[in-house]
Design an enzyme around this catalytic site. Structure first.
Site, PDB file in Angstrom:
ATOM      1  N   ASP A   1       3.863  -1.641  11.914  1.00  0.00           N
ATOM      2  CA  ASP A   1       3.885  -2.985  12.491  1.00  0.00           C
ATOM      3  C   ASP A   1       5.146  -3.789  12.168  1.00  0.00           C
ATOM      4  O   ASP A   1       5.147  -5.012  12.294  1.00  0.00           O
ATOM      5  CB  ASP A   1       2.648  -3.776  12.043  1.00  0.00           C
ATOM      6  CG  ASP A   1       2.556  -3.923  10.529  1.00  0.00           C
ATOM      7  OD1 ASP A   1       3.417  -3.380   9.809  1.00  0.00           O
ATOM      8  OD2 ASP A   1       1.600  -4.565  10.053  1.00  0.00           O
TER       9      ASP A   1
ATOM     10  N   GLY B 188       0.814  -1.209   0.000  1.00  0.00           N
ATOM     11  CA  GLY B 188       0.000   0.000   0.000  1.00  0.00           C
ATOM     12  C   GLY B 188       0.845   1.254   0.000  1.00  0.00           C
ATOM     13  O   GLY B 188       2.003   1.238   0.427  1.00  0.00           O
TER      14      GLY B 188
ATOM     15  N   ARG C  54     -23.526   7.355  15.164  1.00  0.00           N
ATOM     16  CA  ARG C  54     -23.092   7.522  13.780  1.00  0.00           C
ATOM     17  C   ARG C  54     -21.698   6.907  13.619  1.00  0.00           C
ATOM     18  O   ARG C  54     -20.893   6.935  14.562  1.00  0.00           O
ATOM     19  CB  ARG C  54     -23.041   8.993  13.376  1.00  0.00           C
ATOM     20  CG  ARG C  54     -24.409   9.677  13.385  1.00  0.00           C
ATOM     21  CD  ARG C  54     -25.299   9.156  12.255  1.00  0.00           C
ATOM     22  NE  ARG C  54     -26.537   9.906  12.172  1.00  0.00           N
ATOM     23  CZ  ARG C  54     -27.634   9.652  12.857  1.00  0.00           C
ATOM     24  NH1 ARG C  54     -27.648   8.627  13.726  1.00  0.00           N
ATOM     25  NH2 ARG C  54     -28.721  10.390  12.718  1.00  0.00           N
TER      26      ARG C  54
ATOM     27  N   THR D  53       5.129   1.537   6.098  1.00  0.00           N
ATOM     28  CA  THR D  53       3.743   1.145   6.324  1.00  0.00           C
ATOM     29  C   THR D  53       3.114   2.118   7.301  1.00  0.00           C
ATOM     30  O   THR D  53       3.733   2.467   8.312  1.00  0.00           O
ATOM     31  CB  THR D  53       3.604  -0.287   6.880  1.00  0.00           C
ATOM     32  OG1 THR D  53       2.257  -0.504   7.306  1.00  0.00           O
ATOM     33  CG2 THR D  53       4.535  -0.555   8.042  1.00  0.00           C
ATOM     34  N   ILE D  54       1.897   2.549   7.019  1.00  0.00           N
ATOM     35  CA  ILE D  54       1.216   3.417   7.966  1.00  0.00           C
ATOM     36  C   ILE D  54       0.836   2.640   9.217  1.00  0.00           C
ATOM     37  O   ILE D  54       0.552   3.232  10.258  1.00  0.00           O
ATOM     38  CB  ILE D  54      -0.043   4.081   7.353  1.00  0.00           C
ATOM     39  CG1 ILE D  54      -1.123   3.046   7.031  1.00  0.00           C
ATOM     40  CG2 ILE D  54       0.306   4.920   6.144  1.00  0.00           C
ATOM     41  CD1 ILE D  54      -2.471   3.662   6.682  1.00  0.00           C
ATOM     42  N   ASP D  55       0.849   1.306   9.139  1.00  0.00           N
ATOM     43  CA  ASP D  55       0.436   0.474  10.273  1.00  0.00           C
ATOM     44  C   ASP D  55       1.473   0.428  11.391  1.00  0.00           C
ATOM     45  O   ASP D  55       1.153   0.037  12.511  1.00  0.00           O
ATOM     46  CB  ASP D  55       0.147  -0.957   9.811  1.00  0.00           C
ATOM     47  CG  ASP D  55      -0.879  -1.023   8.692  1.00  0.00           C
ATOM     48  OD1 ASP D  55      -1.754  -0.128   8.659  1.00  0.00           O
ATOM     49  OD2 ASP D  55      -0.810  -1.940   7.861  1.00  0.00           O
TER      50      ASP D  55
ATOM     51  N   ASP E 143       5.933  -5.586   5.537  1.00  0.00           N
ATOM     52  CA  ASP E 143       6.409  -6.952   5.746  1.00  0.00           C
ATOM     53  C   ASP E 143       6.269  -7.823   4.506  1.00  0.00           C
ATOM     54  O   ASP E 143       7.151  -8.631   4.197  1.00  0.00           O
ATOM     55  CB  ASP E 143       5.695  -7.593   6.938  1.00  0.00           C
ATOM     56  CG  ASP E 143       4.191  -7.712   6.748  1.00  0.00           C
ATOM     57  OD1 ASP E 143       3.595  -6.786   6.177  1.00  0.00           O
ATOM     58  OD2 ASP E 143       3.611  -8.733   7.160  1.00  0.00           O
TER      59      ASP E 143
ATOM     60  N   ARG F 283      -4.614  -2.834  10.093  1.00  0.00           N
ATOM     61  CA  ARG F 283      -4.601  -4.297   9.958  1.00  0.00           C
ATOM     62  C   ARG F 283      -4.516  -4.965  11.334  1.00  0.00           C
ATOM     63  O   ARG F 283      -5.376  -4.742  12.166  1.00  0.00           O
ATOM     64  CB  ARG F 283      -3.491  -4.764   9.008  1.00  0.00           C
ATOM     65  CG  ARG F 283      -3.852  -4.476   7.548  1.00  0.00           C
ATOM     66  CD  ARG F 283      -2.872  -5.067   6.570  1.00  0.00           C
ATOM     67  NE  ARG F 283      -2.913  -6.515   6.482  1.00  0.00           N
ATOM     68  CZ  ARG F 283      -3.812  -7.208   5.765  1.00  0.00           C
ATOM     69  NH1 ARG F 283      -4.764  -6.612   5.098  1.00  0.00           N
ATOM     70  NH2 ARG F 283      -3.752  -8.527   5.733  1.00  0.00           N
TER      71      ARG F 283
ATOM     72  N   ARG G 209      -0.288  -6.514  -5.140  1.00  0.00           N
ATOM     73  CA  ARG G 209      -0.471  -7.777  -5.858  1.00  0.00           C
ATOM     74  C   ARG G 209       0.640  -7.883  -6.897  1.00  0.00           C
ATOM     75  O   ARG G 209       0.604  -7.244  -7.914  1.00  0.00           O
ATOM     76  CB  ARG G 209      -1.841  -7.817  -6.557  1.00  0.00           C
ATOM     77  CG  ARG G 209      -3.027  -7.865  -5.605  1.00  0.00           C
ATOM     78  CD  ARG G 209      -4.335  -7.794  -6.371  1.00  0.00           C
ATOM     79  NE  ARG G 209      -5.510  -8.008  -5.537  1.00  0.00           N
ATOM     80  CZ  ARG G 209      -6.109  -7.066  -4.832  1.00  0.00           C
ATOM     81  NH1 ARG G 209      -5.651  -5.830  -4.903  1.00  0.00           N
ATOM     82  NH2 ARG G 209      -7.158  -7.323  -4.091  1.00  0.00           N
TER      83      ARG G 209
END
Length: 359
Positions: A141, A10, A277, A137-139, A115, A183, A74
């Site tokens: 991780d 991503g 909401r 990665t923005i995660d 990763d 994630r 991908r």
């Protein structure tokens, strides 16, 4: 020397800053040539999907979001999916990639990724390709670095969203649920939730009990609070429950998480009777200009990657170990995910402030 640079997985704010730093350091300090690979590892399946990178065509991209080279999650050359006569088959295309690397005259690769992409990079290194990894990665991780670039910008974006949601929630006396990315890691939700004064933060590392969440919100209402904010990480799950999955590959690999915000919002409404909401921030967390911290970190990573190539320290990943940029073996970088410690300082501090984690 001619080197190649590509990004996989991503996108994240700061990718262009890395590409710029790799290019400028390689050209100005070492006199090397730099080839940009289009669309990640997919680009190495075709020797025509490249562009020459120069100090001229990388000007003005430091603060630009996205990536001038494109990226994809991908494109694993070791398990490349193609369709033949209407049937999906998986092939090992690494020999073709090796051939194209040779045809392009590339003597080394800088791979920017999380990763998944770094696992591919490690596989290429084992086949003899000189590779340096850059953690992205923005995660946040990846366990072998203190922080990945792109993360801080994502936290800033999420925090700004929370600031805005507070005002509309109070105006209408509502509970607003904000679903954030991450994630399997809860870093974005945790840090943005604390920074944005959330009342409930639900993360993957702490399975939540909806009764506890409802109790917290009812207590706030009883004490006079007109509204509440609930932050939900996309990978969060209830005790004994499962994550909300949008899309899976045929082999069972989770391609896309999402939907837990709606589930939590619905349950809150049922259990409390409150007006609820749900907002899903989604790809807003990936887009836009990188914050100053990410611009600097990405630039340091890119320059350090070229230095490792110059020192022939192949098979390494640049790593931020404050205050320095060092390197670690790619094998250790992909060995484990960096997850939030449920008993760690940040979680305990937040609980001391009254934040509820559903436990």
């Amino acid at each position: 020397m001619r080197i190649g640079v590509l990004s996989g997985g991503g996108d994240a704010p700061g990718l262009n800053a890395v590409i710029r730093a790799v290019t400028k350091t390689a050209i100005f300090k070492y006199g090397w040539e730099v080839t940009g690979i289009i669309d990640g590892f997919e680009g190495l399946l075709s020797p025509t999907k490249t562009r020459q990178l120069t100090s001229w065509n990388t000007r003005g991209i430091l603060f630009v979001g996205g990536t001038i080279l494109g990226t994809t999650n991908r494109g694993n050359p070791f398990a490349h999916k193609t369709t033949v006569n209407g049937k999906e088959i998986i092939e090992d295309m690494s020999p073709l990639v090796l051939n194209n690397i040779s045809e392009l005259g590339l003597e080394a690769l800088v791979v920017i990724g999380g990763d998944g992409s770094l696992k591919i990079a490690h596989g290429m290194h084992k086949l003899g390709v000189p590779v340096i990894g850059v953690p992205k990665t923005i995660d946040n991780d990846l366990d072998a670095t203190f922080v990945t670039f792109g993360f801080q910008t994502a936290v800033d974006t999420a925090t700004e969203a929370l600031d805005k949601l507070h005002t509309t929630a109070e105006s209408h006396q509502r509970v607003i649920v904000l679903e954030l990315m991450g994630r399997y890691a809860g870093w974005i939700a945790l840090e943005a939730g604390i920074s944005g004064s959330a009342d409930v933060i639900l993360i993957p590392e702490i399975p939540f009990n909806m009764e506890k969440v409802a109790e917290k919100l009812l207590e706030r209402k009883k004490s006079g609070s007109k509204s509440s904010i609930v932050v939900v990480a996309e990978g969060a799950k209830a005790v004994g429950g499962e994550m909300a999955v949008r899309e899976k590959a045929k082999d069972g690999y989770v391609l896309r998480l999402g939907g837990m915000g709606e589930i939590v919002g619905s349950e809150i409404g049922k259990r409390t009777g409150f007006d609820v909401r749900v907002t899903v921030l989604g790809h807003l967390q990936r887009g836009g200009s990188p914050c100053p911290f990410d611009r600097l970190l990405a630039t340091r990573y890119g320059a350090a990657a070229v230095e490792l190539l110059a020192q022939k320290k192949y098979g390494e990943m640049v790593s931020y170990q404050p205050p320095d940029i060092k390197s670690v073996p790619l094998a250790s970088a992909i060995d484990a995910l960096r997850l939030v410690d449920p008993e760690g300082d940040l979680v305990k501090m937040a609980e001391g402030l009254g934040v509820n984690f559903g436990r």
